[in-house]
Design an enzyme around this catalytic site. Sequence first.
Site, PDB file in Angstrom:
ATOM      1  NE  ARG A  53      -1.842  -2.160   2.775  1.00  0.00           N
ATOM      2  CZ  ARG A  53      -1.931  -3.411   2.296  1.00  0.00           C
ATOM      3  NH1 ARG A  53      -2.874  -3.726   1.469  1.00  0.00           N
ATOM      4  NH2 ARG A  53      -1.070  -4.332   2.664  1.00  0.00           N
ATOM      5  CB  THR A  54       3.482   2.550   2.249  1.00  0.00           C
ATOM      6  OG1 THR A  54       2.737   2.157   3.393  1.00  0.00           O
ATOM      7  CG2 THR A  54       4.119   3.891   2.514  1.00  0.00           C
ATOM      8  CE  LYS A  82      27.293  -3.530  -7.587  1.00  0.00           C
ATOM      9  NZ  LYS A  82      27.426  -2.418  -8.542  1.00  0.00           N
ATOM     10  NE  ARG A 103       7.246   0.617   4.827  1.00  0.00           N
ATOM     11  CZ  ARG A 103       6.010   0.115   4.821  1.00  0.00           C
ATOM     12  NH1 ARG A 103       5.799  -1.129   4.471  1.00  0.00           N
ATOM     13  NH2 ARG A 103       4.991   0.882   5.159  1.00  0.00           N
ATOM     14  CG  HIS A 131       3.904   4.197   8.423  1.00  0.00           C
ATOM     15  ND1 HIS A 131       4.098   5.021   7.334  1.00  0.00           N
ATOM     16  CD2 HIS A 131       3.315   3.076   7.934  1.00  0.00           C
ATOM     17  CE1 HIS A 131       3.658   4.417   6.250  1.00  0.00           C
ATOM     18  NE2 HIS A 131       3.172   3.245   6.583  1.00  0.00           N
TER      19      HIS A 131
END
Lengths: 305, 148
Positions: A53-54, A82, A103, A131
């Site tokens: 969703r986000t 890496k 995120r 959030h």
Amino acid sequence: MDFTGKSIVSIRELDKDSFLKILVTSKEIKDGKYADCLRGKLLATLFFEPSTRTRLSFESAMRYMGGGVIGFAGTEYTSVKKGETLVDTIKTVSGYCDVIVIRHPVEGAARLASENAGVPVINAGDGANQHPTQTFLDLFTMNEIFSDLSTIRVGFLGDLKYGRAVHSLAYALSLYNTPLWFISPELLKMPEYLVEEIRENGSRIHEVENLEGLDEQLDILYVTRIQKERFGDMQEYEKVAGCFRITKSVVESLGENIKIMHPLPRVDEIDQEVDTLENAIYFKQAHNGIPVRQAVLGLVLGVLQ
Amino acid sequence: MKAYKVFAINEGTVIDHIPSTKALKVIDILGLENEGILTIGIGFSSEKMDKKDIIKIENKYLKKEETDKISLIAPNATINIIKNGELKEKRKIELPEEYINIVKCRNPNCITSVKDIKTKFKIVSRSPLILRCLYCERVIKAGEVEIL
């Protein structure tokens, strides 16, 4: 508050005026204003942790506003594999875009990103911490139904220990002195430091272990998934997995006007038969992520005032 | 004439009333390892406290914002600024607005625990002392503070 050029990392940096600005702008966008106003702007979505969703709603929001999107979902094909540091990734990407959405599973990663980026950084979840845009869309959804956030009675059910959506939202509601019920088994209780802070902000708090005796007591029940991925000890998870389940009969017992919210994804904590009830507003809530994130992008990019 | 166990200085800063055995930690926090001549006394008798440490830093006048960094380990220290062999300023330690790379975050999933990042703590409350990590936003109370 002028959001232009500002990063949005934590709810703690915002006040009720800031929330009002976001809610009003989101409503205007939902009503059809400001289409295409981000034409020529570019968003980078850096998702070091899974999301549906986000990430998709941020990308939709940017495209609906006429802007473009770059980014990654998972680090498999990036230089992170890496060994590139988060700071180097951010310094590089901030030269490729106008705004970054991040995120990350580690708490404080979004703050570190905001300190090193030359563009606004929006925290789309950092571990169990914050959030903020989920909170904005939660407040927006509540405000669409209940015009006064200070008088609604909100119960939080589920994983209150690790659920960042709960942490951010409960804090935001405490600024309105909203009475709050924290409903969870002992193992998933709201962290004490947050309870103290929320209480000091002015919310009356009730901590209980289950829904018994809450008939007609709540206007909103905000249900959350148990955050399996944040448990260090799987035996602890097994103790609480499936310990609560919202069914049609549970909803009916809570009163005909109760609204059921959930930040999603759900696992088995809300029975699918609940979806058909008028009380279930969690998909509407998820869809509100678009106008709210459009508002946030427009405001931090300084296109909306 | 009073016999000094630690030589008097003509120019510089004297940090007195440091809790005993914390002197080296104070030097570490203030980054004084390579700052010229230091005289360190550990475990002196004191009227105010059972045992104390003392540090004399020659030819360097520490500013308030610098010495306030030691407030968590030496809250009752006194700072004496010496010029031309005379005491020019005497001051107490006060809590600063924030601590940078002094306090360890107790959250194992904080970015400062996972990566080599300087910790930053803001003071949420002075009495009782409560600090908040600027990154993961967890709070630490006075009895839980761990110095890096």
